[in-house]
Design a protein around this motif. Structure first.
Motif, PDB file in Angstrom:
ATOM      1  N   CYS A 101      98.901  20.823 112.008  1.00  0.00           N
ATOM      2  CA  CYS A 101      98.503  21.729 113.090  1.00  0.00           C
ATOM      3  C   CYS A 101      97.393  22.697 112.696  1.00  0.00           C
ATOM      4  N   ASN A 102      96.412  22.224 111.962  1.00  0.00           N
ATOM      5  CA  ASN A 102      95.201  22.993 111.632  1.00  0.00           C
ATOM      6  C   ASN A 102      95.475  24.342 110.977  1.00  0.00           C
ATOM      7  N   GLY A 103      96.375  24.383 110.031  1.00  0.00           N
ATOM      8  CA  GLY A 103      96.641  25.604 109.280  1.00  0.00           C
ATOM      9  C   GLY A 103      97.548  26.601 109.963  1.00  0.00           C
ATOM     10  N   MET A 104      98.088  26.257 111.108  1.00  0.00           N
ATOM     11  CA  MET A 104      99.007  27.173 111.789  1.00  0.00           C
ATOM     12  C   MET A 104     100.430  26.800 111.404  1.00  0.00           C
ATOM     13  N   ILE A 105     101.214  27.780 110.971  1.00  0.00           N
ATOM     14  CA  ILE A 105     102.551  27.466 110.481  1.00  0.00           C
ATOM     15  C   ILE A 105     103.612  28.227 111.249  1.00  0.00           C
ATOM     16  N   SER A 106     104.806  27.703 111.176  1.00  0.00           N
ATOM     17  CA  SER A 106     105.995  28.339 111.735  1.00  0.00           C
ATOM     18  C   SER A 106     107.116  28.120 110.732  1.00  0.00           C
ATOM     19  N   LEU A 107     108.271  28.690 110.988  1.00  0.00           N
ATOM     20  CA  LEU A 107     109.394  28.523 110.062  1.00  0.00           C
ATOM     21  C   LEU A 107     109.769  27.055 109.927  1.00  0.00           C
ATOM     22  N   LYS A 108     109.798  26.342 111.040  1.00  0.00           N
ATOM     23  CA  LYS A 108     110.155  24.926 111.001  1.00  0.00           C
ATOM     24  C   LYS A 108     109.156  24.136 110.147  1.00  0.00           C
ATOM     25  N   GLY A 144     122.454  16.929  90.690  1.00  0.00           N
ATOM     26  CA  GLY A 144     122.284  18.380  90.582  1.00  0.00           C
ATOM     27  C   GLY A 144     120.995  18.858  91.227  1.00  0.00           C
ATOM     28  N   ARG A 145     119.944  18.087  91.063  1.00  0.00           N
ATOM     29  CA  ARG A 145     118.656  18.442  91.665  1.00  0.00           C
ATOM     30  C   ARG A 145     118.720  18.401  93.190  1.00  0.00           C
ATOM     31  N   VAL A 146     119.372  17.395  93.734  1.00  0.00           N
ATOM     32  CA  VAL A 146     119.468  17.264  95.189  1.00  0.00           C
ATOM     33  C   VAL A 146     120.257  18.432  95.771  1.00  0.00           C
ATOM     34  N   VAL A 147     121.389  18.766  95.159  1.00  0.00           N
ATOM     35  CA  VAL A 147     122.195  19.891  95.640  1.00  0.00           C
ATOM     36  C   VAL A 147     121.383  21.183  95.562  1.00  0.00           C
ATOM     37  N   ALA A 148     120.672  21.388  94.461  1.00  0.00           N
ATOM     38  CA  ALA A 148     119.862  22.597  94.304  1.00  0.00           C
ATOM     39  C   ALA A 148     118.783  22.679  95.379  1.00  0.00           C
ATOM     40  N   GLN A 149     118.120  21.562  95.657  1.00  0.00           N
ATOM     41  CA  GLN A 149     117.036  21.580  96.643  1.00  0.00           C
ATOM     42  C   GLN A 149     117.549  21.763  98.064  1.00  0.00           C
ATOM     43  N   VAL A 150     118.732  21.260  98.361  1.00  0.00           N
ATOM     44  CA  VAL A 150     119.315  21.463  99.689  1.00  0.00           C
ATOM     45  C   VAL A 150     119.515  22.963  99.942  1.00  0.00           C
ATOM     46  N   ILE A 151     119.834  23.703  98.912  1.00  0.00           N
ATOM     47  CA  ILE A 151     120.019  25.146  99.042  1.00  0.00           C
ATOM     48  C   ILE A 151     118.687  25.884  98.953  1.00  0.00           C
ATOM     49  N   LEU A 152     117.833  25.499  98.000  1.00  0.00           N
ATOM     50  CA  LEU A 152     116.597  26.234  97.736  1.00  0.00           C
ATOM     51  C   LEU A 152     115.545  26.081  98.823  1.00  0.00           C
ATOM     52  N   ILE A 153     115.393  24.897  99.400  1.00  0.00           N
ATOM     53  CA  ILE A 153     114.313  24.665 100.365  1.00  0.00           C
ATOM     54  C   ILE A 153     114.407  25.599 101.568  1.00  0.00           C
ATOM     55  N   PRO A 154     115.556  25.674 102.269  1.00  0.00           N
ATOM     56  CA  PRO A 154     115.594  26.615 103.400  1.00  0.00           C
ATOM     57  C   PRO A 154     115.469  28.072 102.973  1.00  0.00           C
ATOM     58  N   CYS A 155     116.063  28.428 101.837  1.00  0.00           N
ATOM     59  CA  CYS A 155     115.958  29.811 101.358  1.00  0.00           C
ATOM     60  C   CYS A 155     114.510  30.179 101.054  1.00  0.00           C
ATOM     61  N   MET A 156     113.791  29.286 100.392  1.00  0.00           N
ATOM     62  CA  MET A 156     112.389  29.546 100.071  1.00  0.00           C
ATOM     63  C   MET A 156     111.545  29.617 101.338  1.00  0.00           C
ATOM     64  N   ALA A 157     111.817  28.748 102.299  1.00  0.00           N
ATOM     65  CA  ALA A 157     111.049  28.763 103.550  1.00  0.00           C
ATOM     66  C   ALA A 157     111.269  30.084 104.289  1.00  0.00           C
ATOM     67  N   ILE A 158     112.497  30.565 104.320  1.00  0.00           N
ATOM     68  CA  ILE A 158     112.787  31.838 104.986  1.00  0.00           C
ATOM     69  C   ILE A 158     112.087  32.987 104.266  1.00  0.00           C
ATOM     70  N   MET A 159     112.119  32.989 102.932  1.00  0.00           N
ATOM     71  CA  MET A 159     111.461  34.056 102.176  1.00  0.00           C
ATOM     72  C   MET A 159     109.951  34.046 102.386  1.00  0.00           C
ATOM     73  N   VAL A 160     109.330  32.865 102.321  1.00  0.00           N
ATOM     74  CA  VAL A 160     107.886  32.771 102.549  1.00  0.00           C
ATOM     75  C   VAL A 160     107.555  33.207 103.968  1.00  0.00           C
ATOM     76  N   ASN A 161     108.364  32.806 104.920  1.00  0.00           N
ATOM     77  CA  ASN A 161     108.176  33.183 106.320  1.00  0.00           C
ATOM     78  C   ASN A 161     108.186  34.700 106.479  1.00  0.00           C
ATOM     79  N   ILE A 162     109.175  35.352 105.897  1.00  0.00           N
ATOM     80  CA  ILE A 162     109.288  36.805 105.993  1.00  0.00           C
ATOM     81  C   ILE A 162     108.106  37.485 105.308  1.00  0.00           C
ATOM     82  N   LEU A 163     107.752  37.030 104.116  1.00  0.00           N
ATOM     83  CA  LEU A 163     106.643  37.638 103.384  1.00  0.00           C
ATOM     84  C   LEU A 163     105.325  37.493 104.132  1.00  0.00           C
ATOM     85  N   ILE A 164     105.080  36.316 104.692  1.00  0.00           N
ATOM     86  CA  ILE A 164     103.827  36.088 105.418  1.00  0.00           C
ATOM     87  C   ILE A 164     103.758  36.989 106.647  1.00  0.00           C
TER      88      ILE A 164
END
Length: 189
Positions: A101-108, A144-164
């Motif tokens: 979407c040409n550099g436009m982002i949303s939480l999703k 272990g990596r899959v379980v970690a990423q299932v937790i980390l991906i949404p958490c990181m997206a929310i944090m980046v979203n809030i910071l931006i």
């Protein structure tokens, strides 16, 4: 984007945060003395550098953070392939944001971008390199990596979203993208 004094200061701050989150505030699981799984938010500053400043600066942040972090707190042998993967963490996300979407982002979209970034680096490249260099089978580290990423991906997206959003609301010029949540009609997911 040129490297300005402001960008260099931002990169230095994010490198320091990367080192602290990666080397100090993370959980490490070793296999026969070799770190096989690291669970933490160490890639968050690298992804943030890429999203805010661009792919080159994100790559630089990841590489410098890995080099300095290894010198301060070594874990095993130094291998430049892992430094390359650390740099890719900051390069893949902005490339995908430009593609979606040409550099436009949303939480999703952030969840998708950070998810694809972490799948490529944490679930494909790193286990492959661990098997290549140390003989640790992918099947051993993958659950272990899959379980970690299932937790980390949404958490990181929310944090980046809030910071931006906070950075843009405070008037910081991000130069690199527009945040679509400010006007949801601009970019439909």
């Amino acid at each position: 984007m040129k490297l300005t004094v402001q960008n260099i200061c931002c990169i230095a701050m994010l490198v320091a945060l990367n080192i602290i989150l990666t080397r100090i505030f993370s959980i490490r699981i070793s296999f026969e003395g070799i770190e096989g799984i690291r669970i933490g938010f160490g890639t968050l500053p690298v992804i943030l550098a890429g999203v805010l400043l661009g792919g080159k600066q994100g790559f630089i942040t990841g590489v410098i953070g890995d080099l300095i972090g290894f010198q301060l707190n070594p874990s095993g042998f130094y291998l430049p392939t892992f430094t390359l993967v650390a740099g890719l963490n900051g390069m893949i996300a902005p490339f995908m944001i430009g593609w979606f979407c040409n550099g436009m982002i949303s939480l999703k979209k952030l969840v998708i971008v950070i998810g694809l970034n972490n799948i490529i680096t944490s679930l494909i490249l790193t286990p492959f390199l661990l098997q290549l260099h140390f003989g640790i089978p992918v099947i051993v580290t993958m659950p272990g990596r899959v379980v970690a990423q299932v937790i980390l991906i949404p958490c990181m997206a929310i944090m980046v979203n809030i910071l931006i959003k906070r950075l843009q609301q405070s008037g910081v010029n991000t130069h690199y993208f527009r945040y679509s949540a400010l006007d949801s009609r601009q970019c439909k997911s």
